[in-house]
Design a protein around this motif. Structure first.
Motif, short mmCIF file in Angstrom:
data_model
loop_
_atom_site.label_atom_id
_atom_site.label_comp_id
_atom_site.label_asym_id
_atom_site.label_seq_id
_atom_site.Cartn_x
_atom_site.Cartn_y
_atom_site.Cartn_z
N GLN A 78 0.82 -1.21 0.00
CA GLN A 78 0.00 0.00 0.00
C GLN A 78 0.86 1.27 0.00
N GLY A 79 2.19 1.10 -0.09
CA GLY A 79 3.08 2.25 -0.20
C GLY A 79 3.54 2.82 1.12
N LEU A 80 3.29 2.13 2.24
CA LEU A 80 3.70 2.63 3.55
C LEU A 80 5.12 2.16 3.85
N CYS A 81 5.96 3.08 4.29
CA CYS A 81 7.36 2.75 4.61
C CYS A 81 7.42 2.17 6.02
N VAL A 82 7.53 0.86 6.12
CA VAL A 82 7.65 0.18 7.40
C VAL A 82 8.86 -0.72 7.38
N MET A 83 9.42 -0.95 8.56
CA MET A 83 10.58 -1.82 8.70
C MET A 83 10.36 -2.78 9.86
N PRO A 84 10.59 -4.07 9.67
CA PRO A 84 10.42 -5.03 10.77
C PRO A 84 11.55 -4.93 11.78
N TRP A 85 11.20 -5.09 13.03
CA TRP A 85 12.14 -5.05 14.15
C TRP A 85 11.76 -6.22 15.05
N LEU A 86 12.58 -7.27 15.05
CA LEU A 86 12.26 -8.50 15.75
C LEU A 86 13.20 -8.67 16.94
N GLU A 87 12.64 -8.61 18.14
CA GLU A 87 13.42 -8.78 19.36
C GLU A 87 13.30 -10.22 19.84
N VAL A 88 14.46 -10.85 20.06
CA VAL A 88 14.48 -12.27 20.43
C VAL A 88 15.38 -12.44 21.65
N PRO A 89 14.83 -12.83 22.81
CA PRO A 89 15.70 -13.15 23.96
C PRO A 89 16.39 -14.49 23.73
N VAL A 90 17.70 -14.51 23.95
CA VAL A 90 18.48 -15.73 23.79
C VAL A 90 19.08 -16.08 25.14
N PRO A 91 18.76 -17.25 25.69
CA PRO A 91 19.29 -17.62 27.02
C PRO A 91 20.82 -17.57 27.03
N GLY A 92 21.36 -16.88 28.03
CA GLY A 92 22.80 -16.79 28.18
C GLY A 92 23.46 -15.75 27.31
N ARG A 93 22.73 -15.12 26.38
CA ARG A 93 23.33 -14.15 25.47
C ARG A 93 22.65 -12.79 25.51
N GLY A 94 21.63 -12.66 26.34
CA GLY A 94 20.91 -11.39 26.37
C GLY A 94 19.81 -11.37 25.33
N ALA A 140 8.22 -15.89 23.10
CA ALA A 140 9.19 -14.92 23.61
C ALA A 140 9.48 -13.78 22.65
N SER A 141 9.41 -14.03 21.34
CA SER A 141 9.80 -13.00 20.39
C SER A 141 8.71 -11.96 20.22
N ALA A 142 9.10 -10.79 19.76
CA ALA A 142 8.16 -9.70 19.56
C ALA A 142 8.50 -9.00 18.26
N LEU A 143 7.58 -9.06 17.29
CA LEU A 143 7.78 -8.38 16.01
C LEU A 143 7.10 -7.03 16.05
N VAL A 144 7.85 -6.00 15.64
CA VAL A 144 7.32 -4.64 15.58
C VAL A 144 7.55 -4.12 14.18
N LEU A 145 6.58 -3.39 13.66
CA LEU A 145 6.71 -2.75 12.36
C LEU A 145 6.86 -1.25 12.58
N LEU A 146 8.08 -0.76 12.42
CA LEU A 146 8.35 0.66 12.59
C LEU A 146 7.97 1.42 11.33
N VAL A 147 7.46 2.61 11.51
CA VAL A 147 7.04 3.43 10.37
C VAL A 147 7.92 4.67 10.33
N SER A 148 8.25 5.11 9.12
CA SER A 148 9.10 6.28 8.98
C SER A 148 8.36 7.53 9.46
N GLN A 149 9.15 8.57 9.75
CA GLN A 149 8.55 9.80 10.25
C GLN A 149 7.62 10.42 9.22
#
Length: 753
Positions: A78-94, A140-149
């Motif tokens: 649809q022409g929207l500028c979005v970028m995926p941001w996937l946060e993943v906790p890894v045991p022992g690595r943060g 555990a993971s969390a996907l976020v779709l960031l949008v440009s300003q």
């Protein structure tokens, strides 16, 4: 033979001088270019992030379902500028953060750079999103779709809405402060470099003394000699600076990945831009430094200026600089004060050392001790510039270590108090937080009443009771005032500030507001919260390092019903099982299938990891400066001692065994270096105070705690011992070489006995 060939033939007879000068120009250029490029890249990235994800807006579904890859595809189509941001906790690595650099291309503005994110965020904790997805679990993971300003200012597509996004407390001002301090340290690197270059150049002039006099007798006037020296140094500068700039850029590229990760994780500012190709600024700067350092005082042939200027003048200059540093209302005045203090300290240190050792020599009856002290006085006078450069480098390293350690301790404490709760739950827009607060208050067996509170943020205006104009401020409201905040470090406070705050008997203000409005504990403020006009005393002043805005902290019970809350959240400390129950119940109360729940400890671990990496780079830069100063001093000492060997060998001629003579020279070198260290310590402590207590308040409205670390002084003493023993080794080697006629390493006259 032409005067040009006769003049340039000096380096053919003294290749060591040419090698020393070229090596220092090359290394100094590389060091300063590396620092300049990293700070410039960071600033360019901060500016570009304002048009990318600095607003931290994300796209969420209206039905409350979590976003998925299909939503990303739909929005991009649809022409929207979005970028995926996937946060993943890894045991022992943060925590790992998966990103898609290709999807971020639309975040850049064309006039800044056509291709952002070309590897600047590669490496821990940032990885390609496919690698993060392979290690992710659905729970555990969390996907976020960031949008440009730019797209965030337009209405979202049907079925979606925009929502604020944050991964940690905002630390933008802390990042600006860090970069400003790096700039100040880079200026000191240039100062140290100019002193080192001038010391080598003056040694060359001393060695050319007779040849220059001969050219003058043959009809070459002084102006022509000056022009020839200028051409010579420009040629040498161009030959050495360009490779130095290239080496500095290569060094910055090696450090860029870690520096970028550190800025994002520590200061909440991603490093997207690769930085401009501004090679010309380091080149012109180093050319100017070399020309100024080498040609200043070329015609000074009547003796060392140190012997002609009264020390009282520089003592007055030192006192003036110290006074201005206490008074300075702006950064310009403060930087002027720093320049005055360094100028005076650099001029007075050799005079003070020489004066003290001469006084000791006059008051001792042992002729060997008297000779040793007098030899230290000679070395101080004739090696004044490289010794002052070493003094400045030691002070610089001491100040940077204190600054870095203070930043580490302060940031760790501040981050710990802001992330004291185990979990952070964002309240959806439009949700009623009252029901959630009532339910949590009724479940003490699930979550202790002292281990949770709600956070409400908004805007208000504050006016001092003395009649100043009202100023807009941020509002930070807590309810209840739990134990999670009562361990905060306060800069000033009443006897029991948190208990009084919980009872609604006053409010707290952050350091920024207290400094700008000259507020103190006990002052009464008039706060307009919506339609309510609240008059209350200041109970405490708390540090707030990451934010430029003034802020008041009030209990949530004082907020009127019409108060417009811009943001609400819950901070809760509970076990994993308990937080799952809380999350499920709050989702039912707020009629949403999924809540934004963040693990504060994972955020703290991530920030601490990249924080350590940031200051490892800073320490490395200042250590390189110290190594450069020490190496230059050793080069100068090697050449200069060859001119003193005739005097050293007199000890053996007078009947002293060579081993004992070498021991005397070792004592001379150690006394010389430790005298410089003693002069560097107060200058380093003062510079630390300037960095943490004066620059930050003037630039950002907050200060860092002042602390000294005597344990590090011992490390510097060990380093000074190594340098002194190295000089002693050079002295011993000179005893085995044939003696030569005395020459001066600092002036254009002969040697001194």
């Amino acid at each position: 033979m032409s005067p040009r060939i006769a003049l340039f033939s000096h380096y053919r007879r003294h290749p060591l001088q040419l090698a020393a000068l070229a090596a220092m120009i090359l290394l100094a250029t590389a060091l300063w270019t590396g620092i300049h490029h990293l700070t410039s890249q960071a600033r360019a990235s901060l500016e570009q992030s304002e048009s990318a994800v600095a607003e931290r807006q994300q796209v969420v579904r209206e039905d409350g379902q979590p976003v998925s890859v299909q939503d990303f595809v739909t929005l991009r189509r649809q022409g929207l500028c979005v970028m995926p941001w996937l946060e993943v906790p890894v045991p022992g690595r943060g925590r790992l953060v998966g990103i898609d650099p290709l999807a971020a291309h639309c975040f850049a503005e064309p006039e800044h750079t056509p291709a952002p994110w070309q590897g600047e965020l590669d490496g821990k904790p940032f990885v390609d999103i496919s690698e993060a997805a392979a290690q992710a679990s659905a729970e555990a993971s969390a996907l976020v779709l960031l949008v440009s300003q730019a797209d965030g200012q337009t209405p979202p597509p049907a079925g979606y809405r925009y929502q604020a996004f944050a991964v940690a407390p905002d630390t933008a001002e802390l990042g600006d402060s860090f970069l400003l301090n790096l700039d100040a340290l880079g200026a000191l690197v240039l100062l140290i470099t100019s002193l080192l270059l001038r010391s080598v150049f003056l040694l060359g002039l001393a060695q050319r003394r007779e040849s220059l006099a001969l050219l003058y007798r043959y009809g070459v006037n002084r102006s022509q000699l000056s022009r020839l020296l200028l051409v010579e140094n420009l040629l040498l500068a161009l030959v050495c600076i360009l490779p130095g700039v290239w080496l500095g850029r290569a060094l910055s590229l090696v450090l860029a990945d870690g520096f970028g990760q550190a800025l994002e994780g520590l200061f909440d500012r991603p490093l997207y831009a690769g930085g401009g190709e501004d090679w010309w600024l380091p080149t012109l700067t180093m050319v100017a430094v070399i020309v100024a350092a080498c040609l200043a005082g070329v015609r000074d042939s009547s003796g060392s200026l140190l012997t002609r200027v009264q020390p009282a003048f520089f003592a007055v200059l030192l006192a003036l600089g110290l006074a201005v540093s206490l008074w300075a209302p702006t950064l310009i005045w403060l930087f002027l004060a720093v320049a005055l203090v360094f100028l005076a300290a650099g001029w007075l240190a050799p005079l003070a050392i020489a004066g003290v050792v001469r006084w000791l020599a006059r008051n001792t009856g042992d002729p060997l001790i008297r000779w040793r002290l007098q030899e230290v006085a000679v070395l101080v006078r004739r090696l004044a510039l490289p010794l002052v450069a070493l003094q400045f480098a030691l002070a610089l390293v001491l100040a940077v270590h204190a600054l870095v350690t203070t930043f580490e301790d302060t940031f760790d404490q501040w981050l710990g108090q802001r992330l004291e709760a185990d979990y952070y739950i964002e309240v959806p827009q439009g949700a009623d937080i009252t029901a959630a607060v009532s339910w949590l208050a009724a479940k003490p067996e699930l979550v202790s009443p002292e281990l949770w509170h709600q956070v409400i943020r908004g805007r208000a205006s504050v006016q001092a009771a003395s009649g100043r104009e009202p100023v807009p401020v941020d509002v930070f409201a807590l309810g209840p005032v739990s134990h999670l905040v009562q361990n905060w470090r306060l800069l000033a406070q009443t006897e029991t500030p948190w208990q009084a705050l919980a009872r609604g008997e006053g409010l707290m203000v952050n350091e920024q507001l207290a400094r700008r409005q000259q507020l103190a504990v006990g002052d009464r403020l008039i706060v307009r919260l919506g339609a309510r006009r609240l008059q209350a005393p200041v109970l405490a002043v708390y540090p707030d390092y990451g934010r430029p805005s003034g802020e008041v902290l009030v209990p949530a019970s004082l907020l009127p019903e019409d108060f417009e809350a811009r943001f609400r959240s819950l901070s809760i400390s509970a076990g994993i099982e308990e937080i799952k129950v809380v999350e499920a119940q709050l989702a039912r109360l707020w009629h949403t299938p999924q809540l934004t729940v963040r693990d504060n400890q994972a955020i703290r671990t991530l920030a601490t990891d990249v924080f350590d990496q940031t200051f490892l780079l800073t320490r490395a830069m200042t250590t390189l400066t110290l190594i450069l100063a020490a190496a230059a001093l050793l080069l100068m000492v090697w050449v200069f001692l060859s001119t003193r060997a005739w005097y050293f060998r007199l000890l053996i001629v007078w009947g002293m065994p060579q081993r004992q003579a070498a021991t005397q020279l070792t004592r001379v070198s150690l006394a010389l270096i430790f005298a410089v260290l003693v002069c560097a310590l107060p200058l380093g402590v003062w510079l630390t105070w300037i960095l943490v207590q004066r620059i930050n308040p003037l630039a950002f409205g907050w200060s860092l705690p002042m602390a000294v670390y005597p344990g590090f002084w011992i490390e510097l003493a060990v380093l000074a011992l190594i340098i002194g023993l190295s000089i002693a080794l050079l002295m011993r080697l000179q005893l085995r070489r044939p003696a030569s006629a005395p020459e001066s390493a600092h002036g254009l006259q002969g040697g001194e006995r």
